[in-house]
Motif scaffolding. Structure first.
Motif, short mmCIF file in Angstrom:
data_model
loop_
_atom_site.label_atom_id
_atom_site.label_comp_id
_atom_site.label_asym_id
_atom_site.label_seq_id
_atom_site.Cartn_x
_atom_site.Cartn_y
_atom_site.Cartn_z
N ARG A 86 0.83 -1.21 0.00
CA ARG A 86 0.00 0.00 0.00
C ARG A 86 0.86 1.25 0.00
NH1 ARG A 86 -5.44 1.70 2.20
NH2 ARG A 86 -5.16 3.87 2.82
N SER A 87 1.92 1.26 0.79
CA SER A 87 2.82 2.42 0.83
C SER A 87 3.44 2.67 -0.53
CB SER A 87 3.91 2.21 1.88
OG SER A 87 3.35 2.13 3.16
N SER A 88 3.80 1.61 -1.23
CA SER A 88 4.39 1.75 -2.56
C SER A 88 3.37 2.28 -3.56
CB SER A 88 4.95 0.42 -3.04
OG SER A 88 6.01 0.01 -2.20
N ILE A 89 2.15 1.77 -3.47
CA ILE A 89 1.09 2.25 -4.37
C ILE A 89 0.87 3.74 -4.15
CG2 ILE A 89 -1.39 2.13 -4.83
CD1 ILE A 89 -1.17 -0.91 -4.05
N LEU A 90 0.76 4.15 -2.90
CA LEU A 90 0.53 5.55 -2.59
C LEU A 90 1.72 6.42 -3.00
CD1 LEU A 90 -1.25 5.23 0.87
CD2 LEU A 90 -2.29 5.64 -1.38
N PHE A 91 2.92 5.89 -2.88
CA PHE A 91 4.11 6.62 -3.30
C PHE A 91 4.06 6.91 -4.81
CE2 PHE A 91 8.52 7.25 -4.53
CZ PHE A 91 9.01 8.05 -3.51
N VAL A 92 3.72 5.90 -5.59
CA VAL A 92 3.63 6.07 -7.05
C VAL A 92 2.51 7.05 -7.38
CG1 VAL A 92 3.13 4.88 -9.23
CG2 VAL A 92 4.67 3.82 -7.55
N LEU A 93 1.36 6.89 -6.74
CA LEU A 93 0.24 7.80 -7.00
C LEU A 93 0.56 9.24 -6.61
CD1 LEU A 93 -2.81 5.59 -5.94
CD2 LEU A 93 -2.17 6.33 -8.25
N ASN A 94 1.25 9.41 -5.49
CA ASN A 94 1.63 10.77 -5.08
C ASN A 94 2.58 11.40 -6.09
OD1 ASN A 94 0.04 10.76 -2.79
ND2 ASN A 94 1.66 9.99 -1.47
N ASN A 95 3.44 10.58 -6.69
CA ASN A 95 4.32 11.08 -7.73
C ASN A 95 3.51 11.58 -8.93
OD1 ASN A 95 7.09 11.34 -8.94
ND2 ASN A 95 6.16 9.92 -10.40
N TYR A 96 2.53 10.79 -9.34
CA TYR A 96 1.67 11.22 -10.45
C TYR A 96 0.88 12.47 -10.10
CZ TYR A 96 2.40 7.36 -13.69
OH TYR A 96 2.95 6.49 -14.59
N GLU A 97 0.42 12.55 -8.88
CA GLU A 97 -0.34 13.73 -8.44
C GLU A 97 0.54 14.98 -8.48
OE1 GLU A 97 -4.14 15.11 -6.77
OE2 GLU A 97 -3.44 13.54 -8.11
N PHE A 98 1.79 14.84 -8.06
CA PHE A 98 2.74 15.95 -8.11
C PHE A 98 2.96 16.42 -9.55
CE2 PHE A 98 7.17 17.19 -8.88
CZ PHE A 98 7.23 18.35 -8.12
N VAL A 99 3.20 15.48 -10.44
CA VAL A 99 3.44 15.80 -11.85
C VAL A 99 2.20 16.48 -12.45
CG1 VAL A 99 3.83 14.82 -14.13
CG2 VAL A 99 5.14 13.99 -12.18
N ALA A 100 1.04 15.91 -12.21
CA ALA A 100 -0.19 16.46 -12.77
C ALA A 100 -0.45 17.88 -12.26
CB ALA A 100 -1.37 15.55 -12.44
N THR A 101 -0.20 18.09 -10.98
CA THR A 101 -0.38 19.43 -10.42
C THR A 101 0.60 20.41 -11.07
OG1 THR A 101 -1.15 18.50 -8.34
CG2 THR A 101 -0.40 20.78 -8.29
N GLY A 102 1.83 19.97 -11.25
CA GLY A 102 2.82 20.83 -11.91
C GLY A 102 2.44 21.17 -13.34
N ILE A 103 1.86 20.22 -14.04
CA ILE A 103 1.42 20.48 -15.41
C ILE A 103 0.23 21.43 -15.40
CG2 ILE A 103 0.31 19.43 -17.43
CD1 ILE A 103 2.18 17.00 -16.94
N ARG A 104 -0.70 21.18 -14.52
CA ARG A 104 -1.90 22.03 -14.45
C ARG A 104 -1.56 23.47 -14.09
NH1 ARG A 104 -7.55 19.91 -11.98
NH2 ARG A 104 -8.83 21.18 -13.33
N GLU A 105 -0.54 23.64 -13.25
CA GLU A 105 -0.12 24.99 -12.83
C GLU A 105 0.93 25.58 -13.78
OE1 GLU A 105 -1.45 26.86 -10.41
OE2 GLU A 105 -2.92 25.23 -10.16
N LYS A 106 1.22 24.85 -14.84
CA LYS A 106 2.14 25.29 -15.88
C LYS A 106 3.60 25.40 -15.42
CE LYS A 106 -1.34 27.59 -18.72
NZ LYS A 106 -2.20 26.50 -18.70
#
Length: 166
Positions: A86-106
């Protein structure tokens, strides 16, 4: 003042105003161009960092077999809190969330990121989606990983196009 002197002074002011306006436009273009270059550089740095991040590699090595087994949703319930999976799954998902937020905020360049990672993001969204939806339901938190979902939807609506080679 004679009309010729007045005309001369006005024409000189027009030249100075024009030069000033052109200088301002050149400065604005330069600032815009530097922003674009910096955003692209940040995107390349991000992807390179992801490829070399040992923690992300370790998390992916744990998550990828789970995705292949299609048993990832079970880790969304409370009985797996603190587990390595579960910790690994959340780690990967948090990475995607970070990237997506960075893209959305340009902060990152969408077009470049899409060319570099589109297939992986879409594949992973498809694989993680049941887990995320169950996690949202279990935690009563409907916005969990909404940025990752936004990015996947944006990529699905705007897929890569096959370029013709000359």
């Amino acid at each position: 003042m004679e009309p010729t002197l007045q005309t001369y002074l006005l024409s000189q002011m027009d030249v100075k105003t024009s030069i000033l306006a052109l200088s301002a436009l050149a400065a604005l273009f330069s600032i815009y161009r530097n922003t674009v270059i910096n955003r692209r550089r940040a995107t390349v740095d991000l992807v390179l960092h992801q490829k070399n991040d040992l923690d992300l590699k370790k998390a992916n090595s744990i998550v990828n077999p789970l995705l292949k087994k299609q048993g990832i949703t079970q880790y969304s319930n409370g009985s797996h809190i603190g587990s390595e999976e579960r910790s690994s799954i959340l780690f990967v998902l948090n990475n995607y969330e970070f990237v997506a937020t960075g893209i959305r905020e340009k902060a990152f360049d969408f077009k470049l990121f899409k060319r570099m990672r589109c297939g992986t993001v879409l594949r992973d969204w498809t694989e993680f989606q049941p887990f995320i939806y169950e996690l949202r339901k279990t935690n009563k938190h409907p916005t969990m990983y909404q940025e990752f979902e936004w990015l996947a939807n944006k990529l699905e609506k705007n897929p890569l196009k096959k370029e013709k080679r000359k």
